[in-house]
Scaffold this motif. Sequence first.
Motif, PDB file in Angstrom:
ATOM      1  N   ALA A 154       0.787  -1.290  -0.019  1.00  0.00           N
ATOM      2  CA  ALA A 154      -0.131  -0.045   0.085  1.00  0.00           C
ATOM      3  C   ALA A 154       0.805   1.241  -0.062  1.00  0.00           C
ATOM      4  CB  ALA A 154      -0.870   0.083   1.378  1.00  0.00           C
ATOM      5  N   GLU A 155       2.191   1.204   0.132  1.00  0.00           N
ATOM      6  CA  GLU A 155       2.858   2.520   0.229  1.00  0.00           C
ATOM      7  C   GLU A 155       3.700   2.574  -1.037  1.00  0.00           C
ATOM      8  OE1 GLU A 155       6.147   1.553   3.367  1.00  0.00           O
ATOM      9  OE2 GLU A 155       4.406   1.999   5.017  1.00  0.00           O
ATOM     10  N   LEU A 156       4.003   3.870  -1.379  1.00  0.00           N
ATOM     11  CA  LEU A 156       4.670   4.329  -2.354  1.00  0.00           C
ATOM     12  C   LEU A 156       6.245   5.053  -1.909  1.00  0.00           C
ATOM     13  CD1 LEU A 156       3.370   5.769  -5.681  1.00  0.00           C
ATOM     14  CD2 LEU A 156       5.209   7.238  -4.345  1.00  0.00           C
ATOM     15  N   TRP A 157       7.137   4.659  -2.777  1.00  0.00           N
ATOM     16  CA  TRP A 157       8.272   5.067  -2.322  1.00  0.00           C
ATOM     17  C   TRP A 157       8.943   6.072  -3.450  1.00  0.00           C
ATOM     18  CZ3 TRP A 157      12.043   1.637   1.201  1.00  0.00           C
ATOM     19  CH2 TRP A 157      11.373   1.319   2.143  1.00  0.00           C
ATOM     20  N   LEU A 158       9.383   6.957  -3.203  1.00  0.00           N
ATOM     21  CA  LEU A 158       9.679   8.140  -4.028  1.00  0.00           C
ATOM     22  C   LEU A 158      11.227   8.464  -3.608  1.00  0.00           C
ATOM     23  CD1 LEU A 158       9.139  10.001  -6.577  1.00  0.00           C
ATOM     24  CD2 LEU A 158       8.178  11.602  -4.967  1.00  0.00           C
ATOM     25  N   GLY A 159      12.043   8.326  -4.515  1.00  0.00           N
ATOM     26  CA  GLY A 159      13.512   8.917  -4.100  1.00  0.00           C
ATOM     27  C   GLY A 159      14.716   8.436  -4.929  1.00  0.00           C
ATOM     28  N   TYR A 160      15.787   8.578  -4.749  1.00  0.00           N
ATOM     29  CA  TYR A 160      16.880   8.005  -5.481  1.00  0.00           C
ATOM     30  C   TYR A 160      17.052   6.614  -5.344  1.00  0.00           C
ATOM     31  CZ  TYR A 160      18.257  13.017  -5.188  1.00  0.00           C
ATOM     32  OH  TYR A 160      18.249  14.540  -4.915  1.00  0.00           O
ATOM     33  N   ARG A 161      17.663   5.799  -6.478  1.00  0.00           N
ATOM     34  CA  ARG A 161      17.738   4.379  -6.317  1.00  0.00           C
ATOM     35  C   ARG A 161      19.043   4.161  -5.295  1.00  0.00           C
ATOM     36  NH1 ARG A 161      14.143   2.381  -9.522  1.00  0.00           N
ATOM     37  NH2 ARG A 161      13.293   3.582 -11.208  1.00  0.00           N
ATOM     38  N   GLY A 162      19.048   3.005  -5.211  1.00  0.00           N
ATOM     39  CA  GLY A 162      20.307   2.515  -4.070  1.00  0.00           C
ATOM     40  C   GLY A 162      21.477   2.251  -4.867  1.00  0.00           C
ATOM     41  N   ARG A 163      22.529   2.208  -4.490  1.00  0.00           N
ATOM     42  CA  ARG A 163      23.811   2.166  -5.116  1.00  0.00           C
ATOM     43  C   ARG A 163      23.760   0.787  -5.754  1.00  0.00           C
ATOM     44  NH1 ARG A 163      29.912   3.651  -3.373  1.00  0.00           N
ATOM     45  NH2 ARG A 163      30.768   3.923  -5.447  1.00  0.00           N
ATOM     46  N   GLN A 164      23.979   0.779  -7.187  1.00  0.00           N
ATOM     47  CA  GLN A 164      24.236  -0.349  -7.844  1.00  0.00           C
ATOM     48  C   GLN A 164      22.739  -1.294  -7.924  1.00  0.00           C
ATOM     49  OE1 GLN A 164      27.889  -1.990  -6.886  1.00  0.00           O
ATOM     50  NE2 GLN A 164      29.099  -0.772  -8.384  1.00  0.00           N
ATOM     51  N   SER A 165      21.872  -0.379  -7.654  1.00  0.00           N
ATOM     52  CA  SER A 165      20.634  -1.246  -7.616  1.00  0.00           C
ATOM     53  C   SER A 165      19.229  -0.512  -8.003  1.00  0.00           C
ATOM     54  CB  SER A 165      20.422  -1.408  -5.725  1.00  0.00           C
ATOM     55  OG  SER A 165      18.927  -1.907  -5.582  1.00  0.00           O
ATOM     56  N   HIS A 166      18.102  -1.225  -8.492  1.00  0.00           N
ATOM     57  CA  HIS A 166      17.018  -0.561  -8.906  1.00  0.00           C
ATOM     58  C   HIS A 166      16.059  -0.247  -7.752  1.00  0.00           C
ATOM     59  CE1 HIS A 166      17.899  -1.169 -13.008  1.00  0.00           C
ATOM     60  NE2 HIS A 166      18.075  -2.742 -12.801  1.00  0.00           N
ATOM     61  N   ARG A 167      16.595  -0.863  -6.483  1.00  0.00           N
ATOM     62  CA  ARG A 167      15.617  -0.362  -5.215  1.00  0.00           C
ATOM     63  C   ARG A 167      15.701   1.072  -5.006  1.00  0.00           C
ATOM     64  NH1 ARG A 167      13.564  -3.340  -1.263  1.00  0.00           N
ATOM     65  NH2 ARG A 167      13.374  -2.692   0.769  1.00  0.00           N
ATOM     66  N   VAL A 168      14.435   1.525  -4.682  1.00  0.00           N
ATOM     67  CA  VAL A 168      14.347   3.285  -4.504  1.00  0.00           C
ATOM     68  C   VAL A 168      14.449   3.229  -3.130  1.00  0.00           C
ATOM     69  CG1 VAL A 168      12.587   5.008  -4.635  1.00  0.00           C
ATOM     70  CG2 VAL A 168      12.715   3.496  -6.636  1.00  0.00           C
ATOM     71  N   VAL A 169      15.029   4.156  -2.679  1.00  0.00           N
ATOM     72  CA  VAL A 169      15.261   4.810  -1.177  1.00  0.00           C
ATOM     73  C   VAL A 169      14.253   5.988  -1.110  1.00  0.00           C
ATOM     74  CG1 VAL A 169      16.734   5.645   0.558  1.00  0.00           C
ATOM     75  CG2 VAL A 169      17.734   3.946  -0.957  1.00  0.00           C
ATOM     76  N   ASP A 170      13.333   5.869  -0.276  1.00  0.00           N
ATOM     77  CA  ASP A 170      12.573   6.884  -0.006  1.00  0.00           C
ATOM     78  C   ASP A 170      13.094   8.207   0.468  1.00  0.00           C
ATOM     79  OD1 ASP A 170       9.556   7.417  -0.469  1.00  0.00           O
ATOM     80  OD2 ASP A 170       9.224   7.345   1.824  1.00  0.00           O
ATOM     81  N   VAL A 171      13.131   9.205  -0.057  1.00  0.00           N
ATOM     82  CA  VAL A 171      13.902  10.161   0.517  1.00  0.00           C
ATOM     83  C   VAL A 171      12.832  11.378   1.157  1.00  0.00           C
ATOM     84  CG1 VAL A 171      15.050  12.156  -0.498  1.00  0.00           C
ATOM     85  CG2 VAL A 171      15.527   9.911  -1.360  1.00  0.00           C
ATOM     86  N   ALA A 172      13.418  11.951   2.657  1.00  0.00           N
ATOM     87  CA  ALA A 172      12.501  12.776   3.058  1.00  0.00           C
ATOM     88  C   ALA A 172      13.555  14.155   2.780  1.00  0.00           C
ATOM     89  CB  ALA A 172      12.337  12.400   4.275  1.00  0.00           C
ATOM     90  N   HIS A 173      14.790  14.064   2.909  1.00  0.00           N
ATOM     91  CA  HIS A 173      15.577  14.931   2.979  1.00  0.00           C
ATOM     92  C   HIS A 173      16.769  14.869   1.767  1.00  0.00           C
ATOM     93  CE1 HIS A 173      14.258  15.817   7.002  1.00  0.00           C
ATOM     94  NE2 HIS A 173      14.521  14.607   7.154  1.00  0.00           N
ATOM     95  N   CYS A 174      17.538  16.076   1.491  1.00  0.00           N
ATOM     96  CA  CYS A 174      18.484  15.813   0.455  1.00  0.00           C
ATOM     97  C   CYS A 174      19.235  17.126   0.483  1.00  0.00           C
ATOM     98  CB  CYS A 174      18.014  15.698  -0.835  1.00  0.00           C
ATOM     99  SG  CYS A 174      19.206  15.486  -2.159  1.00  0.00           S
ATOM    100  N   PRO A 175      20.579  17.144   1.104  1.00  0.00           N
ATOM    101  CA  PRO A 175      21.402  18.341   1.251  1.00  0.00           C
ATOM    102  C   PRO A 175      21.829  18.799  -0.048  1.00  0.00           C
ATOM    103  CG  PRO A 175      22.699  16.381   1.475  1.00  0.00           C
ATOM    104  CD  PRO A 175      21.422  15.783   1.521  1.00  0.00           C
TER     105      PRO A 175
END
Length: 428
Positions: free
Chosen positions: A144-165
Amino acid sequence: MRSRRRSRAAVVEREVVIETLGDQGDGLARVDGRRLVVPGALPGERHRVRFETSGGTTGANRVVAKSLEQRASPARIEPLCPHVPACGGCVTQHLAADAELAWKQERVRLALERRGLTAPVHVGHQSPLQSRRRLRLGVQRRGAELWLGYRGRQSHRVVDVAHCPIARPELIALLPALRRALQAWACRPEELVLTAYAAGPEVVLRGGDGLTLADREAVSAFAKTADLARVAWQPTADVPAELVVERRQPELSWPGLSVVPPVGAFLQATAEAEAYLQATLAGWLEGSGRVLDLFAGIGTLTAAAMSTGARTLAVERDALAVAALRAAGVEAVARDLDRRPFMLPDLARFDAAVLDPPRAGAEVQSRMLAAAHVPLVVYVSCAPTSFARDAQLLVDGGYRLCEVRMVDQFRFAAEVELIGLFDREKAP
């Protein structure tokens, strides 16, 4: 016939000293003549690592290690972002800023050295934090969740991002509302490209099955609520985007030139780096009467050349970018320079040539320039390896590589931007 048996992987534990940083920001060591990659490690550190390597006499040349303990380098700092190290957007947040600059500067120098080239390599610019104005973010649904963010390193898995410096704050501020909207829409984009313009953010929905009429109405309503400049849908990265709604027309303005960029247009990563590249180019081109801008894009360097008073011809493969330049009053032609490079008779008309090719470089066009007699060549690149290859072609053809300036607009990332000056008249 005997069947071949795979040699079993053996688990080995060793203490290693990190010798240097690799091109992707990983620590590199050597074990029994093999290169060992230790993610997150820094030169001079001692790490006790456990890794797998194949048995027999022909083991893998490259093995990946997991660090069990470390003695920290003086250059090690605390990462700014809570998403490190899962997020693949940054690779050197644990490295002090001066050490990061030195690493990138050395990578440029080594790329030239491997081609037998020497030239001063200066650090010209480092963009500030919170300045990245274009983001490419992955979208993944997990139950039921949607993740939006950059992909993990050498991975298609998305890291859900809340902050970005590194990103512009107005782009990160959009993410919560975008997550809610994406969960409600029937379309299923796999990626979003966000661009910050003075007129407001642009959002390109990429991939998925397209937008239904209900989606288009919902997207238009969201654009108004979120105060977006425009929203578009793009099936894949290599086809033009389809405009869904445009509330305000984005515009890029430089001294003497304003361009309305097509949807999804390529921009330099930060406005600060863009201004540095333009100022450097304008200084180098001073006095050039006729300038050829190759791989011109939407005219970032064209504007700098025109600001010197030079008559400038912009050449670009993308027909939409060429149309935007012409609408702004720029002399521009559409041409695929990899297939149809400017030849010697064409090049003879110009006092200077500017190149800003994609990551693969401009080998075909560089060969033509090497045989021509254009007095000045300025080459902008985001790939030291292809730049060095093309630089060797120019030098072999009689140019001198006078100077290279490194532009660090990709903070905490492995990418390196640079600008190099070649002068034929002063070549020995």
